[in-house]
Design a protein around this motif. Structure first.
Motif, short mmCIF file in Angstrom:
data_model
loop_
_atom_site.label_atom_id
_atom_site.label_comp_id
_atom_site.label_asym_id
_atom_site.label_seq_id
_atom_site.Cartn_x
_atom_site.Cartn_y
_atom_site.Cartn_z
N UNK A 46 43.17 31.23 41.86
CA UNK A 46 43.13 30.78 40.15
C UNK A 46 41.31 30.93 40.38
N UNK A 47 40.78 30.31 41.39
CA UNK A 47 39.43 30.23 41.40
C UNK A 47 38.84 31.61 41.42
N UNK A 48 39.44 32.29 42.15
CA UNK A 48 39.12 33.67 42.53
C UNK A 48 39.12 34.46 40.93
N UNK A 49 40.34 34.38 40.38
CA UNK A 49 40.26 35.00 38.80
C UNK A 49 39.06 34.29 38.00
N UNK A 50 38.83 33.18 37.92
CA UNK A 50 38.07 32.40 37.27
C UNK A 50 36.50 33.02 37.52
N UNK A 51 36.46 33.12 38.68
CA UNK A 51 35.15 33.68 38.91
C UNK A 51 34.71 35.09 38.73
N UNK A 52 35.63 35.97 38.86
CA UNK A 52 35.63 37.35 38.31
C UNK A 52 35.46 37.22 36.72
N UNK A 53 36.25 36.36 35.98
CA UNK A 53 36.10 36.50 34.71
C UNK A 53 34.80 35.96 34.13
N UNK A 54 34.21 35.26 34.91
CA UNK A 54 32.73 34.50 34.56
C UNK A 54 31.70 35.93 34.76
N UNK A 55 31.94 36.33 35.83
CA UNK A 55 31.13 37.49 36.41
C UNK A 55 31.25 38.74 35.35
N UNK A 56 32.42 38.97 35.15
CA UNK A 56 32.58 40.16 34.01
C UNK A 56 31.99 39.53 32.57
#
Length: 174
Positions: free
Chosen positions: A69-79
């Motif tokens: 979940x943290x990885x998905x959130x980090x990818x979403x923020x980066x995107x």
């Protein structure tokens, strides 16, 4: 003189019970040895640790889910930041380009007026657009992952972006 506890033994493994069910157990022991190092006494335990192993497995799965979940959130923020950075640079580069054209042709009042109007329209719509995105982002606890682009606007913003991005009239070198 006998040495005590020289060779501890501690292992966990699964066994099958009479009912056919598998359970985790821990088998631990210490050995008393004589002066030649031969074991003559063992003190040990055999413990059912099935609940402990199941709880540890569940905790590990929860940790892995939290990490995903943290990885998905980090990818979403980066995107989100990558896209908004691109969407901000585009109209700003248009404004800078129009400003450069106007500076290169100081004698052309009509060109300067047309470019000034395009720059003003683009600047106003861009500022309003990113102010609303900034407020929405600041008021939420996380960057929305489902949104891949900033909210679209209608009317003058799209016209201004086309005007700013489109070709402007230029004259020969000054």
């Amino acid at each position: 003189m006998a040495r005590t506890g020289a060779t501890p033994y501690d292992i966990a493994y699964r066994i099958r019970t009479k009912s056919g069910r598998y359970v985790w157990v821990r088998d631990a022991a210490k050995f008393r040895r004589d002066k030649n190092g031969l074991a003559h006494t063992a003190i040990g335990v055999f413990v059912d640790i099935d609940d402990t192993v199941a709880a540890e497995k569940k905790r590990q799965e929860e940790l892995e889910a939290a990490l995903a979940k943290a990885d998905r959130a980090a990818r979403a923020r980066t995107d989100f930041l990558r896209r908004i950075s691109h969407d901000m640079r585009t109209p700003l580069n248009g404004i800078l380009g129009l400003l450069r054209i106007s500076c290169d042709h100081p004698d052309d009042a009509e060109l300067a007026r047309a470019n000034r109007q395009k720059m003003e329209t683009t600047a106003r719509s861009t500022c309003a657009r990113y102010l609303s995105i900034s407020i929405a982002t600041a008021s939420s606890t996380t960057v929305p992952a489902a949104r891949s682009r900033p909210p679209s606007t209608t009317g003058p913003t799209r016209t201004a972006e086309r005007s700013a991005a489109g070709p402007s009239r230029t004259r020969g070198s000054a």
